[in-house]
Design a protein around this motif. Structure first.
Motif, mmCIF file in Angstrom:
data_model
loop_
_atom_site.group_PDB
_atom_site.id
_atom_site.type_symbol
_atom_site.label_atom_id
_atom_site.label_comp_id
_atom_site.label_asym_id
_atom_site.label_seq_id
_atom_site.Cartn_x
_atom_site.Cartn_y
_atom_site.Cartn_z
ATOM 1 N N PRO A 1 0.826 -1.214 0.000
ATOM 2 C CA PRO A 1 0.000 0.000 0.000
ATOM 3 C C PRO A 1 0.858 1.262 0.000
ATOM 4 N N ARG A 2 0.482 2.173 -0.924
ATOM 5 C CA ARG A 2 1.292 3.372 -1.104
ATOM 6 C C ARG A 2 1.208 4.288 0.117
ATOM 7 N N ALA A 3 2.190 5.161 0.240
ATOM 8 C CA ALA A 3 2.172 6.144 1.329
ATOM 9 C C ALA A 3 0.971 7.074 1.146
ATOM 10 N N ARG A 4 0.425 7.557 2.273
ATOM 11 C CA ARG A 4 -0.728 8.460 2.179
ATOM 12 C C ARG A 4 -0.301 9.901 1.951
ATOM 13 N N VAL A 5 0.938 10.204 2.282
ATOM 14 C CA VAL A 5 1.422 11.563 2.004
ATOM 15 C C VAL A 5 2.212 11.551 0.699
ATOM 16 N N ARG A 6 2.340 12.733 0.101
ATOM 17 C CA ARG A 6 3.083 12.789 -1.175
ATOM 18 C C ARG A 6 4.583 12.714 -0.957
ATOM 19 N N GLY A 7 4.982 13.060 0.229
ATOM 20 C CA GLY A 7 6.420 13.015 0.497
ATOM 21 C C GLY A 7 6.728 13.329 1.944
ATOM 22 N N ILE A 8 7.982 13.190 2.276
ATOM 23 C CA ILE A 8 8.452 13.523 3.632
ATOM 24 C C ILE A 8 9.654 14.448 3.480
ATOM 25 N N THR A 9 9.596 15.567 4.185
ATOM 26 C CA THR A 9 10.745 16.463 4.199
ATOM 27 C C THR A 9 11.394 16.377 5.580
ATOM 28 N N PHE A 10 12.646 15.981 5.595
ATOM 29 C CA PHE A 10 13.394 15.933 6.860
ATOM 30 C C PHE A 10 14.217 17.198 6.955
ATOM 31 N N ARG A 11 13.855 18.071 7.863
ATOM 32 C CA ARG A 11 14.653 19.289 8.086
ATOM 33 C C ARG A 11 15.791 18.969 9.052
ATOM 34 N N ILE A 12 16.984 19.412 8.738
ATOM 35 C CA ILE A 12 18.136 19.145 9.611
ATOM 36 C C ILE A 12 18.315 20.339 10.542
ATOM 37 N N ILE A 13 17.926 20.143 11.804
ATOM 38 C CA ILE A 13 17.970 21.235 12.777
ATOM 39 C C ILE A 13 18.741 20.735 13.996
ATOM 40 N N PRO A 14 19.970 21.200 14.176
ATOM 41 C CA PRO A 14 20.777 20.636 15.267
ATOM 42 C C PRO A 14 20.313 21.038 16.661
ATOM 43 N N GLU A 15 19.734 22.217 16.799
ATOM 44 C CA GLU A 15 19.439 22.748 18.127
ATOM 45 C C GLU A 15 17.986 22.418 18.524
#
Lengths: 310, 520
Positions: B226-240
């Motif tokens: 079954p396909r993902a329900r969202v169109r995509g995933i954005t991983f933001r790189i935030i160290p703090e």
């Protein structure tokens, strides 16, 4: 002047050799081992040795240093142990971000700091002087990690005007630049104030006033020009250090600059990244100081370059 | 002069403007936005050892099998399998029509290639241990033979794996990141660039990776499940951490892991309290002893330390209940036997044992990492031990130096955690307590007991679950009697999500999260 410049450039070579050697030895002397970070939580001695060999990290320090110097002579800086990316390319990608941040911070700090210092110096021992002294001391004393977060909360969370973090256009640049500019503003204001106060009693200022020049002209042309030499020194030092990366500011605001890159390399004992950043930093620092030397000369013709004296 | 200064400033401003690069675009429509604190080191499954890399790789790749909701093994690309020869041989039958994101169909040859690649000395993989149970694998990895006889392709859709000796949790090993399938042609054409341009079979494909900024995954519409329900995933790189909290509050992130100092503020807020989720992870936080040298070579002194510390109080007060008190080295969710009796809080007995061991007032060193939370916990432990008459000198080291110090056996006492790679007690007992794993292998207490080794080896080879659990129970009884470590708690992951996020859940192991269920 040209000869002076060339001599400085030639001197850069032994300086870089010395700096890289010192950095190499110090990095190796640090407790910690990059291979342990690379193998995760579970690895047998055979795998550890294999990876150590693949990194060229199994010979003596001198042998490793010689290998590194031969890389540099080929115009490379090696590859990161972890990402396998070329360090030179990563630095080339991140340096413009650091330059933008440093330039923007200085674009705020220079006019603000010099103006505050000038006003405080000219209005010595008045309420304005005391207020400016207090402000500049606060700017200088506030830790960046605190002032950065406060600015972020105010401008991003409460006002919703600016993005809290990220690397991007002018909207992303304002908050980190403002944060980074605060200590430089404080330093510049204090240095300018002291210099202006020293100059107020100088004979050439009295002469200017005696000639009947307007006070504004005396302040801006006669006093300010002469006050600029120490100010330029401070600007050179601050700008040089910002170009080597403003680690805390870059971390808080997620700014993709040299400072974050270098510190990440240090934490992981990623030697090619550490040495690459040190070499870049040294070159940048020397270039900035050289520019400051040239500026002294153009601001005050009495300041002679070594070659002119010789 | 003024004009010149103004001109100089204008030039500076122009330089700034000219240097202004493209800004990260707004979140793409239909994308869920998540935070990671650092770039994954690599996205090549053979090389991944960090959780961030594993978390993202789970969305890009698949293996033969994967972990189901109950932590059991369920089919992934293999639709079924047979276990033969008393657990020595496994035959996997692959699904038809599973394709890589480059469009080519997956065959058994791809698994053969992928597994051999992990073992190949030229790959330099730190994950060879995942496959070392396969017949001939160790010799191949050591460059002593040219092939792996335990890996055989029977036909395009059938793979046989033969082990050198039975290993009960072998299928769990195959659910790990290192066992994902990758296409040979992409590795050949990209070389080491494959780790930044991975091609897999997963529910998402990598569309952009801006170092230190973000990783963007787009839905793979050709996914075989079954396909993902969202169109995509954005991983933001935030160290703090606090920056991430601000990003969450302004709506730029959909989920954050709540930093400890922020937990109370959100838990007490009527607006957010209902949006906090917690899940006990498969981990154990423990206080380790260096059993290979004095003073903690003495089991009695180790027991004294266990009696001296009120773990329950630390968990309830400082830790605010963000974990479950450990009754042994293995988390309760995978322990199927009664826990062995513990050396609970008894300060009087602690002092008595410390005195009897001649250690009253003698200082021991305690190594910790530079994390503030760890520092706080270490100081609490230090206070408890001082009260019992055992002064402690805390040495705080940065992670890499800390690991090196532990692996070289420099610490008397140390604070560390163990996170499971797969949900089986073996993944705690073998690395943490088997005498073959001293140091970097996972057994940092340098504990050695022949009976425990024997019980662990018995359990590894035993396919009948009850018999395995009985062996583990016996091993645990010895371990809790000799206490090479004091298990403290199993930590919960606490997250905060936006109210519009649907079907959100936390998984006990990162590899279970394929990202297909979450929706906006």
């Amino acid at each position: 002047m040209k000869e002076y410049f060339m001599r400085k450039m030639v001197l850069l070579v032994p300086l870089l050799l010395g700096i890289t050697f010192a950095a190499f030895v110090l990095a190796k002397a640090l407790p910690g081992d990059p291979v342990y970070s690379m193998v995760g939580e579970r690895a047998d001695p055979e795998t550890i040795e294999k990876i150590r060999k693949s990194l060229g990290d199994d010979g003596g320090v001198l042998q490793q240093y010689a290998g590194y110097v031969s890389l540099i002579l080929r115009g490379e800086m090696g590859r990161s142990y972890y990402t396998n990316r070329e360090v030179f390319r990563d630095i080339a990608a991140k340096f413009p971000n650091t330059l933008r941040l440093a330039a923007a911070a200085m674009a705020i700090a220079i006019p603000l700091g010099v103006l505050l210092g000038l006003v405080a110096g000219l209005r010595r021992d008045t309420a304005a002087d005391r207020a400016i002294s207090m402000i500049s001391l606060s700017f200088l004393s506030l830790p960046v990690f605190w002032s950065g977060l406060m600015l972020m909360l105010f401008f991003s969370l409460y006002l919703g005007l600016l993005p809290p973090s990220g690397t991007g256009d002018i909207a992303f640049l304002i908050l980190p630049a403002l944060t980074l500019s605060l200590p430089a503003t404080g330093t510049l204001a204090r240095v300018t104030r002291v210099t202006v106060i020293d100059l107020l009693d100088e004979p050439f200022v009295r002469t200017a006033r005696a000639k009947g020049l307007q006070e504004m002209r005396v302040s801006l042309v006669h006093i300010m020009r002469n006050a600029l030499v120490p100010v330029i020194t401070v600007i050179g030092l601050e700008f040089g250090s910002y170009l080597n990366g403003a680690v805390l500011t870059e971390t808080i605001f997620g700014w993709d600059g040299i400072g974050r890159f270098a510190v990440e390399g240090i934490m992981k004992r990623d030697y090619p990244v550490i040495i690459g950043c040190i070499i870049t930093g040294t070159v940048v620092y020397v270039m900035v100081n050289l520019t400051a030397d040239l500026l002294y000369h153009s601001l005050d013709p009495r300041v002679r370059m070594n070659d002119d004296n010789g | 002069m003024i004009l010149r200064a103004v001109r100089a400033l204008c030039i500076l401003a122009a330089v700034c403007a000219a240097l202004t690069a493209c800004s990260p675009g707004k979140r793409p429509s239909g994308h869920v936005s998540l935070r990671i604190s650092a770039d994954p080191t690599t996205l090549d499954p053979a090389l991944i050892v960090d959780v961030t890399g594993g978390l993202i790789a789970a969305k890009l790749f698949n293996g033969l099998v994967r972990l189901g909701d109950d932590l059991g093994i369920v089919p992934d690309i293999a639709e079924r399998w047979e276990v033969r020869d008393n657990g020595l041989s496994y035959i996997f039958h692959l699904r038809k029509g599973v394709t890589f994101s480059n469009g080519r169909e997956v065959t058994a040859h791809d698994f053969l290639y992928s597994f051999r690649r992990v073992l190949d000395p030229a790959t330099g993989s730190p994950n060879t241990w995942v496959f070392e149970k396969i017949a001939g694998a160790k010799d191949y990895a050591g460059g002593r033979r040219p092939d792996v006889p335990g890996l055989q392709v029977l036909d395009d859709a059938t793979l046989r794996i033969t082990l050198s000796r039975p290993f009960a949790p072998f299928l769990q090993l195959l659910s790990m990141t290192a066992a994902y399938v990758i296409p040979r042609e992409e590795v050949s054409s990209r070389g080491s660039g494959f780790q930044r341009h991975p091609v897999g079979t997963g529910p998402f494909v990598l569309s952009n990776w801006s170092h230190h900024q973000e990783l963007v995954l787009e839905r793979n519409d050709a996914y075989f499940q079954p396909r993902a329900r969202v169109r995509g995933i954005t991983f933001r790189i935030i160290p703090e951490d606090l920056t991430a909290v601000t990003e969450f509050e302004v709506g730029n992130l959909d989920v954050i892991t709540l930093p400890a100092p922020e937990y109370r503020r959100y838990a007490d807020s009527s607006m957010w309290a209902g949006l906090i989720s917690g899940q006990e992870g498969l981990n154990t936080y423990y206080l380790g002893f260096n059993c290979a040298r004095q003073p903690f070579a003495s089991a009695r002194l180790r027991r004294a330390v266990s009696h001296a510390i009120d773990r329950e109080k630390i968990l309830r007060t400082y830790y605010e209940g963000r974990g479950r008190l450990a009754s042994g080295p293995v988390p309760d969710s995978i322990r199927k036997w009664r826990p062995a009796p513990e050396a609970g809080y008894d300060p009087g007995k602690a002092r008595e044992l410390i005195t009897r061991e001649g250690m009253l007032g003698r200082t021991v060193n305690f190594y910790i990492t530079s994390d503030q939370e760890v520092r706080d916990i270490a100081e609490i432990i230090q206070a408890f031990l001082a009260k019992a008459g055992l002064p402690v000198k805390i040495t705080q080291l940065e992670w890499s130096a800390y690991k090196a110090a532990l692996n070289h056996g420099e610490a008397d006492l140390f604070w560390i955690s163990w996170w499971a790679d797969y949900p089986d007690p073996e993944n705690f007992f073998f690395p943490l307590f088997h005498s073959s794993n001293h140091g970097a292998g996972g057994n940092r207490t340098r504990y050695a007991n022949k009976d425990v080794d024997r019980y662990i080896e018995l359990a590894q080879a035993e396919s009948v679950p009850e018999k395995r659990y009985s062996a583990y129970s016996a091993a645990e009884a010895v371990i809790m009697g000799e206490l090479p470590l004091v298990p403290f708690w199993h930590r919960k992951e606490i997250t905060l999500r936006q109210p519009y996020l649907k079907n959100y859940r936390i998984y006990p192991i990162y590899s279970m999260d394929k990202g297909t269920e979450i929706s906006l």
